[in-house]
Design an enzyme around this catalytic site. Structure first.
Site, short mmCIF file in Angstrom:
data_model
loop_
_atom_site.label_atom_id
_atom_site.label_comp_id
_atom_site.label_asym_id
_atom_site.label_seq_id
_atom_site.Cartn_x
_atom_site.Cartn_y
_atom_site.Cartn_z
CD1 TRP A 131 -1.93 -6.70 5.20
CD2 TRP A 131 -3.64 -5.36 5.68
NE1 TRP A 131 -1.45 -5.65 5.93
CE2 TRP A 131 -2.46 -4.80 6.23
CE3 TRP A 131 -4.85 -4.68 5.85
CZ2 TRP A 131 -2.47 -3.59 6.95
CZ3 TRP A 131 -4.86 -3.48 6.56
CH2 TRP A 131 -3.68 -2.94 7.10
CG ASP A 157 -5.73 -6.11 -1.01
OD1 ASP A 157 -5.08 -5.25 -1.65
OD2 ASP A 157 -5.80 -6.12 0.23
CE LYS A 187 1.60 -1.23 0.86
NZ LYS A 187 2.02 -1.19 2.24
#
Lengths: 357, 357
Positions: free
Chosen positions: B99, B166, B190
């Site tokens: 990511w 992030d 999440k």
């Protein structure tokens, strides 16, 4: 039971609400639709079926991709020119209202824009005709239904350049010939599904023709290459869209719903034109079937009528501030019984007024 | 009852599922949350309360805006440089996994990128330390929790330039000092809510400092100016996030959930380190509390163990293809009883193996 005439996010079929609520509790094997991975076989099947149903319901020819995206039509306003408007090129836009204006304003961040015609001076009460689309534009963009003003463009303007259409508020409400378009996009929250989902139907061959470096999430090709799963998609919104598309198919598809939509619109326009208390706001030939705008001959009666209608369970008919009066949005899922309830309210209010005079 | 260790979209509290399902049937006055306008008083109250709860739960100082966006962290990968990386400037990125790599790849579409350090050669099994962040970079970007590899960066790297993080997979799981960050973003799916929502916490003063023309939907300022209602927001996802944030507050907030998350992670790591059949994959000092990656000493036992665990109702523990083995994601809503169920399965499997040898 409410009669929900809201402009969007709007009414969906009651059975869709029931199925969606059930999936929030238990979508598969005891797990909620809100807690499953988008990479599960079960959810991949949801996306595949939803894409297949869009193609089937709109009779999408081969060579087109159906995409499930995020960001609403507003993000498409930027993605369209990013993907299609090369350096030094000009895009042509038809200005039929606030959303068309926003679309062309965003295109100006990317390149040159030519407005082929505008009905702004008439507060967008009609769709301009007899405009010319320059043959050297990168593409022509228009809004097929103007939610705020209640106008709709049923015929695709004639041109040999790529046609891009914002169909947010009338997609799936009537039969269209997809082959006449190169890119169709729509925020889902009218006739496709709930808010938080955007649908795009892209003719594959129009992509990749310009040099701009496009971030992956803003590049249609990334989403095509990954079957709308470039990143985590809006799982629940896609699932509800699937439920809604299944419902539409079970009703007989777009041709059948178009008949109903015509009946609903004709019934309400007939009452608006007959009832001396009310009048329509748009050019008759451009009247939308999705959003029906009307005012009262005596503006002082508008508040009392709104209250009267609310007492009959009619909600969402207050007009947009830029038009005033009333707007009855009559999307696919609005039953004709709700239209009759509104017409009854208009007639009862007329009688009440007659008595009090 | 399943024990859902999925990496995301992931488990949310059972009471949130119940409340969300109820709102799909009847959110307000008989109308579904899926058919109401985002401009209703009721929904404006939802957005306002959700924003207030984010600020309260993370103790966000004044001068920051909390935004509810769409497009996931992947769209943030592009929005961050579009808004913060001026022409000719360089942004510094720490590469701790897939990511982080995607984030810096998207930044390269917009400007220059400097990678301060990378653990790619070690398959990202640790977080690089002792790197230098050039003082003339436009900003420094890192990923606080690496979902795929199970590493987590608990300390904010020291620098005087703006810090962008992030936090998709560990926001709301532990106490953070927001004042050390200039921009935090996170896909909601999440610890915040369901898929289809992105949260951003932006220090207002970092915006408007570069010359680039930014399309409205990609400009943080448009969303700040419109209280996350620049266009139709993802209504249902925001509502479910609100329910989840309320649940977190009722549990005692982030400090309390952090205690639980520590207990849950410590219990599972203890078993991984004790049980001779299993071993962790990451540097011990960089072990994530959210995603716990482990393999078996004998890889041939992995399939049988996966099957054995599934028989105990344990789902979602198959490791990501780039690490293999197992990944137990233990987000806020995963009850400690589920962790005990996994540990029990590991111990029972150990006994079973001992008997069969």
């Amino acid at each position: 039971m409410k009669h929900n005439f809201g402009a969007g996010p709007c009414i969906l079929p009651q059975e869709v609400f029931k199925q969606a609520a059930q999936a929030v509790l238990d979508f598969n094997d005891g797990l909620s639709i809100l807690e499953i991975s988008h990479r599960t076989t079960e959810f991949e099947a949801v996306v595949a079926e939803a894409g297949k149903l869009v193609k089937e319901l709109l009779n999408v020819p081969s060579g087109y991709s159906v995409l499930f995206l995020q960001g609403g039509a507003s993000l498409q306003f930027a993605m369209v020119p990013m993907n299609l408007l090369g350096d030094g090129q000009t895009a042509s836009y038809l200005d039929t209202g606030v959303w068309a204006t926003k679309a062309l304003k965003e295109a100006k961040f990317i390149g040159n824009v030519n407005v082929v015609a505008s009905s702004k001076d008439a507060n967008y009460t009609f769709i301009p005709k007899d405009f010319e689309i320059p043959a050297d534009s990168a593409y022509f963009h228009y809004t097929s239904n103007n939610t705020i003003y209640g106008t709709e463009l049923f015929e695709v303007p004639q041109t040999n350049i790529p046609v891009v259409c914002d169909m947010s508020s009338d997609i799936m409400s009537r039969v269209i010939d997809v082959s006449k378009f190169d890119l169709i996009y729509a925020g889902a929250q009218k006739n496709v599904g709930p808010a938080g989902l955007t649908i795009a139907i892209v003719k594959n061959e129009i992509l990749g023709k310009i040099d701009r470096k496009i971030p992956s999430m803003l590049n249609y090709q990334s989403h095509i290459d990954n079957d709308s799963m470039y990143n985590t998609p809006p799982v629940f919104s896609i699932y509800v869209a699937l439920l809604n598309l299944r419902w539409l198919k079970s009703k007989g598809g777009v041709a059948e719903i178009e008949k109903e939509n015509k009946q609903k619109a004709e019934a309400l326009y007939r009452e608006i034109d007959r009832n001396p208390l009310f009048k329509g706001t748009c050019a008759v030939e451009d009247r939308s079937r999705m959003n029906i705008c009307f005012v009262m001959e005596n503006p002082e009666l508008e508040k009392p009528f709104l209250k009267f209608a609310e007492e009959q369970g009619i909600v969402g008919i207050k007009g947009h501030r830029s038009v005033g009066g009333f707007r009855a949005s009559m999307y696919n899922a609005l039953p004709i019984t709700s239209v009759h309830a509104l017409i009854d309210a208009m007639q009862s209010f007329e009688e009440k007024q007659a008595k009090s005079n």
